[in-house]
Scaffold this motif. Structure first.
Motif, PDB file in Angstrom:
ATOM      1  N   TRP A  23       0.601  -1.447   0.090  1.00  0.00           N
ATOM      2  CA  TRP A  23       0.045  -0.065  -0.038  1.00  0.00           C
ATOM      3  C   TRP A  23       0.872   1.288   0.017  1.00  0.00           C
ATOM      4  O   TRP A  23       1.734   1.358   0.838  1.00  0.00           O
ATOM      5  CB  TRP A  23      -0.723  -0.030   1.305  1.00  0.00           C
ATOM      6  CG  TRP A  23      -1.835   0.615   0.963  1.00  0.00           C
ATOM      7  CD1 TRP A  23      -2.539   1.730   1.033  1.00  0.00           C
ATOM      8  CD2 TRP A  23      -3.622   0.085   1.107  1.00  0.00           C
ATOM      9  NE1 TRP A  23      -3.770   2.348   1.043  1.00  0.00           N
ATOM     10  CE2 TRP A  23      -4.448   1.013   0.687  1.00  0.00           C
ATOM     11  CE3 TRP A  23      -3.863  -1.245   0.515  1.00  0.00           C
ATOM     12  CZ2 TRP A  23      -5.598   0.923   0.294  1.00  0.00           C
ATOM     13  CZ3 TRP A  23      -4.974  -1.432   0.268  1.00  0.00           C
ATOM     14  CH2 TRP A  23      -6.087  -0.453   0.220  1.00  0.00           C
ATOM     15  N   GLY A  24       0.670   1.988  -0.714  1.00  0.00           N
ATOM     16  CA  GLY A  24       1.278   3.526  -1.003  1.00  0.00           C
ATOM     17  C   GLY A  24       0.827   4.409   0.248  1.00  0.00           C
ATOM     18  O   GLY A  24      -0.110   4.438   0.603  1.00  0.00           O
ATOM     19  N   GLN A  26       1.227   7.260   0.605  1.00  0.00           N
ATOM     20  CA  GLN A  26       0.345   8.505  -0.063  1.00  0.00           C
ATOM     21  C   GLN A  26      -0.685   8.224  -0.757  1.00  0.00           C
ATOM     22  O   GLN A  26      -1.189   9.132  -1.766  1.00  0.00           O
ATOM     23  CB  GLN A  26       1.388   9.517  -0.733  1.00  0.00           C
ATOM     24  CG  GLN A  26       2.419  10.110   0.278  1.00  0.00           C
ATOM     25  CD  GLN A  26       3.732   9.343   0.613  1.00  0.00           C
ATOM     26  OE1 GLN A  26       4.066   8.736  -0.381  1.00  0.00           O
ATOM     27  NE2 GLN A  26       4.159   9.609   1.865  1.00  0.00           N
ATOM     28  N   ASP A  27      -1.288   7.242  -0.556  1.00  0.00           N
ATOM     29  CA  ASP A  27      -2.632   6.616  -1.494  1.00  0.00           C
ATOM     30  C   ASP A  27      -3.759   7.842  -1.239  1.00  0.00           C
ATOM     31  O   ASP A  27      -4.247   7.918  -0.132  1.00  0.00           O
ATOM     32  CB  ASP A  27      -3.011   5.291  -1.092  1.00  0.00           C
ATOM     33  CG  ASP A  27      -4.107   4.831  -2.008  1.00  0.00           C
ATOM     34  OD1 ASP A  27      -4.854   5.656  -2.679  1.00  0.00           O
ATOM     35  OD2 ASP A  27      -4.440   3.680  -2.309  1.00  0.00           O
ATOM     36  N   LYS A  28      -4.057   8.465  -2.225  1.00  0.00           N
ATOM     37  CA  LYS A  28      -4.990   9.461  -2.178  1.00  0.00           C
ATOM     38  C   LYS A  28      -6.339   9.197  -2.702  1.00  0.00           C
ATOM     39  O   LYS A  28      -7.479   9.946  -2.786  1.00  0.00           O
ATOM     40  CB  LYS A  28      -4.698  10.864  -2.914  1.00  0.00           C
ATOM     41  CG  LYS A  28      -3.411  11.572  -2.283  1.00  0.00           C
ATOM     42  CD  LYS A  28      -3.437  12.366  -1.278  1.00  0.00           C
ATOM     43  CE  LYS A  28      -2.263  13.329  -1.068  1.00  0.00           C
ATOM     44  NZ  LYS A  28      -1.864  12.784   0.250  1.00  0.00           N
ATOM     45  N   THR A  32      -5.117   5.374   3.390  1.00  0.00           N
ATOM     46  CA  THR A  32      -4.329   4.488   4.136  1.00  0.00           C
ATOM     47  C   THR A  32      -4.932   3.518   5.087  1.00  0.00           C
ATOM     48  O   THR A  32      -4.638   2.655   5.217  1.00  0.00           O
ATOM     49  CB  THR A  32      -3.176   5.081   4.687  1.00  0.00           C
ATOM     50  OG1 THR A  32      -3.660   6.247   5.715  1.00  0.00           O
ATOM     51  CG2 THR A  32      -2.112   5.662   3.445  1.00  0.00           C
ATOM     52  N   CYS A  53       4.718   6.902  -2.318  1.00  0.00           N
ATOM     53  CA  CYS A  53       3.932   6.158  -3.361  1.00  0.00           C
ATOM     54  C   CYS A  53       2.549   6.433  -2.954  1.00  0.00           C
ATOM     55  O   CYS A  53       2.060   6.635  -1.806  1.00  0.00           O
ATOM     56  CB  CYS A  53       4.166   4.629  -3.317  1.00  0.00           C
ATOM     57  SG  CYS A  53       3.290   3.675  -4.433  1.00  0.00           S
ATOM     58  N   GLY A  54       1.899   6.704  -4.202  1.00  0.00           N
ATOM     59  CA  GLY A  54       0.350   6.970  -4.077  1.00  0.00           C
ATOM     60  C   GLY A  54      -0.309   5.467  -4.079  1.00  0.00           C
ATOM     61  O   GLY A  54      -0.242   4.464  -3.628  1.00  0.00           O
ATOM     62  N   HIS A  55      -1.263   5.450  -5.368  1.00  0.00           N
ATOM     63  CA  HIS A  55      -2.248   4.361  -5.327  1.00  0.00           C
ATOM     64  C   HIS A  55      -1.954   3.233  -6.259  1.00  0.00           C
ATOM     65  O   HIS A  55      -2.389   2.217  -6.047  1.00  0.00           O
ATOM     66  CB  HIS A  55      -3.599   4.851  -6.064  1.00  0.00           C
ATOM     67  CG  HIS A  55      -4.699   3.749  -6.167  1.00  0.00           C
ATOM     68  ND1 HIS A  55      -5.199   3.579  -4.734  1.00  0.00           N
ATOM     69  CD2 HIS A  55      -5.112   3.279  -6.944  1.00  0.00           C
ATOM     70  CE1 HIS A  55      -6.267   2.574  -5.368  1.00  0.00           C
ATOM     71  NE2 HIS A  55      -6.099   2.442  -6.526  1.00  0.00           N
TER      72      HIS A  55
END
Length: 79
Positions: A23-24, A26-28, A32, A53-55
């Protein structure tokens, strides 16, 4: 939880196989919080946070994703 048209219900708790959750940090898109919930709900889960890392870890951090998957698969083979 719902994302991308998928509804993840209480059935996620039925998973019993070793499960890698990447899981990133910085998943927007999903945030998280779901990652920690998955780790709690899946009996044999391992959560790996992907920094910077994001999504989409497999695109944003491809080398780290590959290494993490290799390590996870090797741990299954040595069990």
């Amino acid at each position: 939880m719902q994302g991308g048209g998928y509804v993840l219900s209480g059935r996620i708790k039925d998973l019993s196989v070793p499960t890698l959750i990447m899981w990133g940090e910085q998943d927007k898109i999903l945030g998280t919080e779901p990652a920690s919930r998955f780790e709690q709900d899946i009996a044999n889960a391992r959560l790996v946070w992907v920094p910077e890392c994001g999504h989409v870890p497999h695109l944003e951090q491809a080398d780290l994703t590959t290494k993490t998957l290799e390590d996870f698969m090797n741990s299954l083979n040595s069990s």
